[in-house]
Write an enzyme that holds these catalytic residues in place. Structure first.
Site, PDB file in Angstrom:
ATOM      1  CE  LYS A  98     -51.332  64.065   1.856  1.00 55.92           C
ATOM      2  NZ  LYS A  98     -50.024  63.542   2.293  1.00 55.92           N
TER       3      LYS A  98
ATOM      4  CG  ASP B 193     -50.384  58.534   4.430  1.00 57.72           C
ATOM      5  OD1 ASP B 193     -50.332  57.214   3.692  1.00 57.72           O
ATOM      6  OD2 ASP B 193     -49.475  59.339   4.245  1.00 57.72           O
TER       7      ASP B 193
ATOM      8  CE  LYS C  79     -47.832  57.628   6.490  1.00 59.10           C
ATOM      9  NZ  LYS C  79     -46.373  58.082   6.160  1.00 59.10           N
TER      10      LYS C  79
ATOM     11  NE  ARG D  33     -44.511  63.206  -3.195  1.00 64.35           N
ATOM     12  CZ  ARG D  33     -43.337  62.953  -2.619  1.00 64.35           C
ATOM     13  NH1 ARG D  33     -42.144  62.864  -3.649  1.00 64.35           N
ATOM     14  NH2 ARG D  33     -43.000  62.847  -1.125  1.00 64.35           N
TER      15      ARG D  33
HETATM   16  N1  BES Z   1     -48.476  62.300   5.119  1.00 63.07           N
HETATM   17  C1  BES Z   1     -47.241  61.905   4.826  1.00 63.07           C
HETATM   18  C2  BES Z   1     -46.362  62.821   5.428  1.00 63.07           C
HETATM   19  C3  BES Z   1     -46.339  63.433   7.030  1.00 63.07           C
HETATM   20  C4  BES Z   1     -45.559  62.839   7.889  1.00 63.07           C
HETATM   21  C5  BES Z   1     -47.409  64.140   7.412  1.00 63.07           C
HETATM   22  C6  BES Z   1     -45.798  63.026   9.209  1.00 63.07           C
HETATM   23  C7  BES Z   1     -47.335  64.624   8.576  1.00 63.07           C
HETATM   24  C8  BES Z   1     -46.574  64.248   9.522  1.00 63.07           C
HETATM   25  C9  BES Z   1     -46.599  61.737   3.406  1.00 63.07           C
HETATM   26  O1  BES Z   1     -47.894  60.968   2.621  1.00 63.07           O
HETATM   27  C10 BES Z   1     -45.657  60.681   3.599  1.00 63.07           C
HETATM   28  O2  BES Z   1     -45.980  59.530   3.948  1.00 63.07           O
HETATM   29  N2  BES Z   1     -44.293  61.239   2.756  1.00 63.07           N
HETATM   30  C11 BES Z   1     -43.520  60.239   2.879  1.00 63.07           C
HETATM   31  C12 BES Z   1     -42.730  60.711   1.692  1.00 63.07           C
HETATM   32  C13 BES Z   1     -41.774  59.415   1.214  1.00 63.07           C
HETATM   33  C14 BES Z   1     -42.408  58.127   1.135  1.00 63.07           C
HETATM   34  C15 BES Z   1     -41.212  59.990  -0.132  1.00 63.07           C
HETATM   35  C16 BES Z   1     -42.392  60.700   4.243  1.00 63.07           C
HETATM   36  O3  BES Z   1     -42.459  61.817   4.270  1.00 63.07           O
HETATM   37  O4  BES Z   1     -41.785  59.956   4.640  1.00 63.07           O
HETATM   38 ZN    ZN Z   2     -49.644  61.573   3.303  1.00 61.72          ZN
HETATM   39 MN    MN Z   3     -47.949  59.046   2.879  1.00 61.41          MN
END
Ligand code: BES
Ligand code: ZN
Ligand code: MN
Length: 500
Positions: free
Chosen positions: A264, A269, A276, A350
């Site tokens: 990935k 992000d 976020k 994903r």
């Molecule tokens: N890149 C993030 C996950 C992440 C969080 C990586 C903290 C490193 C440190 C991922 O893309 C994400 O935002 N995931 C969400 C999923 C949710 C929206 C279902 C998450 O984990 O909150």
């Molecule tokens: Zn991410």
């Molecule tokens: Mn994300």
């Protein structure tokens, strides 16, 4: 920091490091130094209530009379029979940290072959040198005003043994792996205004110098292939998305089925329209650590000329909010033909991987696929920053990964892929949706979505969200910041199970 290999001698300057075994027993080289110091070493060990040669303990002695050295550092080896590769790496790493703390610029570490030790002398040297290299990593290119006293001082480390030629030969492949880890750490450390898909692609193309074949998929080609999920994520960004394919064919039979690693590579992000919170958002520059690990791994494998056919594929995109960004509720069609309802634009990893995994599987028909991704915050809640999550549809592959994890020090913990989790990602309007049931089993439902794109191929997914970045850096061979997680682990997997 420069690492050299030499026969044993007593240096005229700097720090000399010698090993002490459990219960304060001097190693042969320590005995020799002790004699030159008229017994001062043995006396110091005996006088120290806290230092008894316990593994990884350190005792610094200053300005020994009769020798031209700055200092002698005693380093605990523990019991010879219990020494292993990880311990030698930690020893090399600890030595480097101690020397930098002391402001030393040059040092020599003497190692002896030890009775009952499972490692040969050259292996001990190679692993200590590997640990020293890993610990010496710094990312300070943007610090123009760093104070002298904050800069690392150690310029050269000489590894001394009475088999220096064999030791140097054994150390060479370990140093190549170290260079792979450095590349990963550099890519992950760089901010997202410097490393974005197009600039990471330039670094990947430079790997052709060491014999890696590089192929790129541009957005037009991805559109022809129907990669609507990956393209949807990149749609809100000014930066072009890419898929980069790296191939190393080191097996005796160039046509042998390859093994595949997928990463990935979300170069930043923001969450997209499901944006976020601003607090901590800067951390999302490391959301490409999975891709970074695959790129560093390819450099490591090619560098040490691994006798295996390996393909590395990374999906490079930036997830931004924009007038053209995808919206929550959008439905995208993947290369596989399956459709995904995008409930949350922040569950973008994903989406990227669904197309990259499908493409990799169909194009290369690999023996197995392992993907690495900073996929979910939920994995940090589950496992913290000591072990990555492992999801796997094949018990043999899972066992091998777990074993490689233990042996490399990059550990994994297996989590379930049970079919009951699968229905949690069913959508009312499309084949699936990109989030599960609220906060429940967030890392599992993410893995379940990926699984829908791998069919029967043995596959493992490593959720490295907690492992890619170390806020503390409390491990001997992993300084604060980008860890390079995955390179040592997967190099070990290939070395132990897939080389001809
Ligand atoms: N890149 C993030 C996950 C992440 C969080 C990586 C903290 C490193 C440190 C991922 O893309 C994400 O935002 N995931 C969400 C999923 C949710 C929206 C279902 C998450 O984990 O909150
Ligand atoms: Zn991410
Ligand atoms: Mn994300």
């Amino acid at each position: 920091m420069k690492i050299d290999y030499a026969e044993i001698s007593v240096p005229e300057s700097g720090t000399l490091i010698v090993g002490i075994l459990a219960d304060g027993e001097l190693t042969p080289s320590a005995k020799d130094i002790d004699e030159r110091m008229s017994g001062a070493l043995a006396k110091a060990v005996a006088a120290s209530a806290r230092f008894s040669g316990k593994k990884n303990s350190i005792l610094a002695l200053i300005a020994p009379a009769g020798l031209a050295l700055n200092r002698v550092l005693l380093i605990g080896l523990g019991k010879a029979a219990e020494i292993d590769a990880l311990q030698m790496q930690a020893l090399g790493g600890r030595a480097v940290s101690a020397l930098n703390k002391a402001g030393e610029s040059e040092a020599a570490l003497i190692l002896d072959s030890l009775e009952g030790c499972p490692l040969s002398l050259e292996q001990m040297v190679a692993e200590a040198g590997f640990g020293a290299r890993l610990a010496a990593y710094r990312f300070d290119k943007y610090r123009t005003k760093q104070k002298e006293e904050d800069k690392p001082t150690l310029e050269s480390l000489t590894l001394m043994s009475d088999r220096s030629e064999a030791a140097e030969a054994a150390a060479a492949p370990r140093q190549r792996v170290g260079e792979g880890v450095y590349l990963t750490r550099d890519l992950v450390s760089e901010p997202s205004n410097v490393k974005y898909p197009a600039t990471i692609v330039e670094d990947i193309e430079a790997l052709s110098d060491i014999g890696i074949d590089v192929e790129l998929l541009h957005e037009d080609r991805m559109r022809e292939l129907g990669m609507g999920a990956l393209l949807g994520v990149g749609q809100g960004s000014r930066r072009e998305s890419y898929i980069a394919i790296m191939r190393w064919n080191g097996a005796e039979n160039q046509d042998e089925q390859p093994v595949a690693f997928v990463g990935k590579g979300v170069t930043f992000d923001t969450g997209g329209i499901s944006i976020k919170p601003s607090n901590g958002m800067e951390e999302m520059k490391y959301d490409m650590a999975g891709a970074g690990a695959v790129i560093g791994l390819m450099k490591a494998l090619a560098g040490r000329k691994a006798r295996a056919n390996v393909v590395g594929v990374v999906g490079l995109v930036e997830n931004m909010p924009d007038g053209n960004a995808q919206r929550p509720g959008d439905v995208v069609t993947t290369m596989s033909g399956q459709t995904i309802e995008v409930i949350n634009t922040d569950a973008e990893g994903r989406l990227v991987l669904s197309d990259v995994l499908w493409y990799t599987n169909k194009t290369f028909k690999p023996k197995f696929m392992v993907d690495l991704a900073t996929l979910t915050g939920a994995i940090i809640v589950s496992l913290g920053t000591y072990q990555a999550g492992l999801f796997c549809n094949d018990d043999e592959l899972a066992e091998r990964l777990l074993a490689a994890g233990k042996a490399s020090g990059e550990e994994l913990w297996r989590l379930p892929l049970g079919s009951r989790y699968d229905k949690d990602i069913n959508s009312e309007i499309a084949d699936m949706k990109n989030v599960g049931k609220g906060r429940e089993a967030g890392s599992v439902t993410a893995a379940k979505l990926l699984q829908r794109f791998v069919e029967e191929t043995p596959w493992a997914h490593l959720d490295i969200a907690g492992m890619a970045w170390m806020k503390r850096g409390d491990e001997a061979v992993v300084p604060k910041g980008a860890s390079g997680f995955g390179v040592r682990l997967l190099d070990k997997l290939v070395a132990d199970y897939y080389e001809s």
